[in-house]
Enzyme design. Structure first.
Site, PDB file in Angstrom:
ATOM      1  N   LEU A  16       0.843  -1.194   0.000  1.00  0.00           N
ATOM      2  CA  LEU A  16       0.000   0.000   0.000  1.00  0.00           C
ATOM      3  C   LEU A  16       0.873   1.237   0.000  1.00  0.00           C
ATOM      4  O   LEU A  16       0.531   2.243  -0.599  1.00  0.00           O
ATOM      5  CB  LEU A  16      -0.874   0.033   1.252  1.00  0.00           C
ATOM      6  CG  LEU A  16      -2.239  -0.631   1.201  1.00  0.00           C
ATOM      7  CD1 LEU A  16      -2.981  -0.327   2.468  1.00  0.00           C
ATOM      8  CD2 LEU A  16      -3.038  -0.150   0.012  1.00  0.00           C
ATOM      9  N   LYS A  67      12.912  -3.016  12.016  1.00  0.00           N
ATOM     10  CA  LYS A  67      13.047  -1.632  12.508  1.00  0.00           C
ATOM     11  C   LYS A  67      14.077  -1.467  13.625  1.00  0.00           C
ATOM     12  O   LYS A  67      14.736  -0.439  13.711  1.00  0.00           O
ATOM     13  CB  LYS A  67      11.684  -1.110  12.978  1.00  0.00           C
ATOM     14  CG  LYS A  67      10.756  -0.843  11.818  1.00  0.00           C
ATOM     15  CD  LYS A  67       9.394  -0.350  12.260  1.00  0.00           C
ATOM     16  CE  LYS A  67       8.506  -0.164  11.031  1.00  0.00           C
ATOM     17  NZ  LYS A  67       7.169   0.284  11.369  1.00  0.00           N
ATOM     18  N   ASP A 103       7.308   6.840  12.273  1.00  0.00           N
ATOM     19  CA  ASP A 103       6.158   6.212  12.950  1.00  0.00           C
ATOM     20  C   ASP A 103       5.725   7.077  14.136  1.00  0.00           C
ATOM     21  O   ASP A 103       4.555   7.061  14.529  1.00  0.00           O
ATOM     22  CB  ASP A 103       6.530   4.818  13.491  1.00  0.00           C
ATOM     23  CG  ASP A 103       6.527   3.749  12.404  1.00  0.00           C
ATOM     24  OD1 ASP A 103       5.935   3.983  11.328  1.00  0.00           O
ATOM     25  OD2 ASP A 103       7.127   2.685  12.634  1.00  0.00           O
TER      26      ASP A 103
HETATM   27  P1  NDP Z   1       7.956  -6.526  15.022  1.00  0.00           P
HETATM   28  O1  NDP Z   1       8.234  -7.740  14.201  1.00  0.00           O
HETATM   29  O2  NDP Z   1       9.076  -5.664  15.471  1.00  0.00           O
HETATM   30  O3  NDP Z   1       7.111  -6.953  16.352  1.00  0.00           O
HETATM   31  C1  NDP Z   1       6.021  -7.851  16.278  1.00  0.00           C
HETATM   32  C2  NDP Z   1       5.261  -7.858  17.597  1.00  0.00           C
HETATM   33  O4  NDP Z   1       4.137  -8.737  17.477  1.00  0.00           O
HETATM   34  C3  NDP Z   1       6.078  -8.358  18.781  1.00  0.00           C
HETATM   35  O5  NDP Z   1       5.618  -7.734  19.962  1.00  0.00           O
HETATM   36  C4  NDP Z   1       5.728  -9.861  18.784  1.00  0.00           C
HETATM   37  O6  NDP Z   1       5.908 -10.490  20.033  1.00  0.00           O
HETATM   38  C5  NDP Z   1       4.251  -9.788  18.481  1.00  0.00           C
HETATM   39  N1  NDP Z   1       3.722 -11.039  17.945  1.00  0.00           N
HETATM   40  C6  NDP Z   1       3.846 -11.485  16.674  1.00  0.00           C
HETATM   41  N2  NDP Z   1       3.201 -12.664  16.545  1.00  0.00           N
HETATM   42  C7  NDP Z   1       2.676 -12.974  17.766  1.00  0.00           C
HETATM   43  C8  NDP Z   1       1.891 -14.041  18.254  1.00  0.00           C
HETATM   44  N3  NDP Z   1       1.522 -15.065  17.468  1.00  0.00           N
HETATM   45  N4  NDP Z   1       1.512 -14.016  19.551  1.00  0.00           N
HETATM   46  C9  NDP Z   1       1.869 -12.977  20.354  1.00  0.00           C
HETATM   47  N5  NDP Z   1       2.617 -11.935  19.945  1.00  0.00           N
HETATM   48  C10 NDP Z   1       3.008 -11.917  18.648  1.00  0.00           C
HETATM   49  O7  NDP Z   1       6.902  -5.701  14.162  1.00  0.00           O
HETATM   50  P2  NDP Z   1       6.508  -4.149  14.261  1.00  0.00           P
HETATM   51  O8  NDP Z   1       6.559  -3.721  15.684  1.00  0.00           O
HETATM   52  O9  NDP Z   1       7.275  -3.389  13.259  1.00  0.00           O
HETATM   53  O10 NDP Z   1       4.970  -4.218  13.787  1.00  0.00           O
HETATM   54  C11 NDP Z   1       3.977  -4.738  14.648  1.00  0.00           C
HETATM   55  C12 NDP Z   1       2.596  -4.468  14.062  1.00  0.00           C
HETATM   56  O11 NDP Z   1       2.370  -3.056  13.940  1.00  0.00           O
HETATM   57  C13 NDP Z   1       2.455  -5.042  12.670  1.00  0.00           C
HETATM   58  O12 NDP Z   1       1.145  -5.548  12.551  1.00  0.00           O
HETATM   59  C14 NDP Z   1       2.625  -3.848  11.776  1.00  0.00           C
HETATM   60  O13 NDP Z   1       1.893  -4.045  10.620  1.00  0.00           O
HETATM   61  C15 NDP Z   1       2.020  -2.726  12.628  1.00  0.00           C
HETATM   62  N6  NDP Z   1       2.562  -1.398  12.309  1.00  0.00           N
HETATM   63  C16 NDP Z   1       1.757  -0.490  11.654  1.00  0.00           C
HETATM   64  C17 NDP Z   1       2.195   0.790  11.384  1.00  0.00           C
HETATM   65  C18 NDP Z   1       1.288   1.759  10.698  1.00  0.00           C
HETATM   66  O14 NDP Z   1       1.784   2.762  10.157  1.00  0.00           O
HETATM   67  N7  NDP Z   1      -0.015   1.550  10.700  1.00  0.00           N
HETATM   68  C19 NDP Z   1       3.558   1.221  11.757  1.00  0.00           C
HETATM   69  C20 NDP Z   1       4.329   0.205  12.484  1.00  0.00           C
HETATM   70  C21 NDP Z   1       3.839  -1.059  12.718  1.00  0.00           C
HETATM   71  P3  NDP Z   1       7.299 -11.257  20.360  1.00  0.00           P
HETATM   72  O15 NDP Z   1       8.312 -10.171  20.637  1.00  0.00           O
HETATM   73  O16 NDP Z   1       6.969 -12.053  21.576  1.00  0.00           O
HETATM   74  O17 NDP Z   1       7.629 -12.076  19.151  1.00  0.00           O
END
Ligand code: NDP
Length: 307
Positions: A16, A67, A103
């Site tokens: 997107l 990131k 962000d």
């Molecule tokens: P990261 O990969 O850095 O972090 C992912 C997070 O999700 C961690 O806290 C991870 O936990 C958790 N997680 C993933 N899968 C599971 C699961 N099955 N059960 C429990 N916890 C889970 O990604 P980002 O922080 O960069 O992105 C996170 C979300 O935010 C995404 O969906 C992304 O699309 C969204 N986002 C949207 C933005 C926007 O502009 N709208 C900007 C930034 C992010 P663990 O550490 O335990 O693995």
């Protein structure tokens, strides 16, 4: 020579952000192409070296899961990137790469719209502790929140996040808690703002918590750009909800200005996002972006931005 801006993530698929940024380049007559690069964590250092070595690359976006990992690979960090410990945008100074975190601007705008005319709340629960969560927690601290509880599946990551913000959060209560539904329930009962910064709900119709534990009257923001189960449950429980579109738009607009030195055409970018979403593309962040039956509040907010 056509310039390039690359989106580095894994996966990146159809983006997107691509529609939004390419639409803006084309409308302003900037000869540049927005290009997705699907790179794993192992491939990230080479990808950064490729960006650094190619003068035709204006800059980049970093997305899931890079990131935080990219930080040590960058030559200079802006204050927001340094303070969050996460980078979502790169610009170049010759052969040196500068890391930014737009962000933060994106989330600040989304929070402002969600809170509206009410007084800014002081308590928040954040689900997730990845790169996105860092921008969220940083913004909440800066907005004057007095208690922020961070839950994460892997507790040590939430603890690292809390440690990272130790000094800037010295005046308030920032704590990491283990991911147990009963503990989350008890914290939700005491808070005003809840943010889903996990990727749960990104690929399927799952929610980080059961709908039964979401109380009425919360302000709920999901960073995922779609009407997730979490948002539907929260709305059904009587909370005010917003999806990740406003954040996506405003972080993208800030990145566009950094690469081009020009103000972002916000209305055009908002329309490009809606158009791409209607065609079933995914966002830069990987969110599912299928058509929705009705406008979510965040979409209305973006539409009013566009208006
Ligand atoms: P990261 O990969 O850095 O972090 C992912 C997070 O999700 C961690 O806290 C991870 O936990 C958790 N997680 C993933 N899968 C599971 C699961 N099955 N059960 C429990 N916890 C889970 O990604 P980002 O922080 O960069 O992105 C996170 C979300 O935010 C995404 O969906 C992304 O699309 C969204 N986002 C949207 C933005 C926007 O502009 N709208 C900007 C930034 C992010 P663990 O550490 O335990 O693995």
């Amino acid at each position: 020579m056509t310039k390039r801006v690359v989106l580095i993530g894994h996966p990146v698929a159809h983006s997107l952000s691509g529609a939004m940024q390419q639409g803006a380049f084309d409308a302003l007559g900037i000869d540049a192409r927005y290009e997705p690069w699907d790179r794993t964590a192992l491939e990230l250092p080479d990808a950064i070296a490729d960006v650094r070595g190619d003068d035709d690359i204006l800059g980049a976006n970093l997305t899931v899961p890079h990131k935080e990992r990219v930080v040590p690979l960058i030559d200079r960090l802006t204050e927001d990137a340094q303070l969050t410990g996460a980078v979502n945008t790169l610009t170049r100074e010759g052969r040196r790469l500068v890391g930014h975190n737009t962000d933060v601007q994106g989330f600040a705008t989304a929070l402002d719209r969600l809170v509206g005319r009410q007084k800014m709340p002081r308590q928040a629960v954040v689900l997730g502790a990845g790169g996105g969560a860092r921008a969220v927690v940083f913004t909440l601290i800066r907005e004057g929140f007095q208690r922020i509880v961070v839950f994460n599946r892997h507790l040590h990551r939430a603890e690292s996040l809390v440690k990272h913000f130790g000094r800037s959060a010295a005046h308030m209560d920032l704590r990491a808690m283990p991911w147990h539904e009963s503990i989350i329930e008890s914290e939700l009962a005491k808070t005003r703002v809840v943010v889903n910064a996990t990727s749960i709900g990104l690929g399927g119709d799952e929610s980080p918590v059961s709908g039964a534990i979401i109380p009425a009257g919360l302000l709920v923001l999901d960073l995922i750009y779609s009407r997730t189960r979490f948002l539907r449950d929260a709305e059904a429980a009587g909370s005010t909800v917003m999806d990740g579109e406003t954040m996506l738009l405003h972080q993208g607009a800030a990145a566009f200005s950094l690469w081009t030195g020009q103000p972002a055409p916000l209305e055009l970018m908002a329309n490009a996002l809606s158009g791409a979403r209607a065609h079933g593309l995914r966002s830069a962040e990987g969110e599912l972006a299928g058509p929705e039956p009705e406008l979510a509040p965040a979409e209305e907010a973006a539409a009013s931005t566009a208006g």
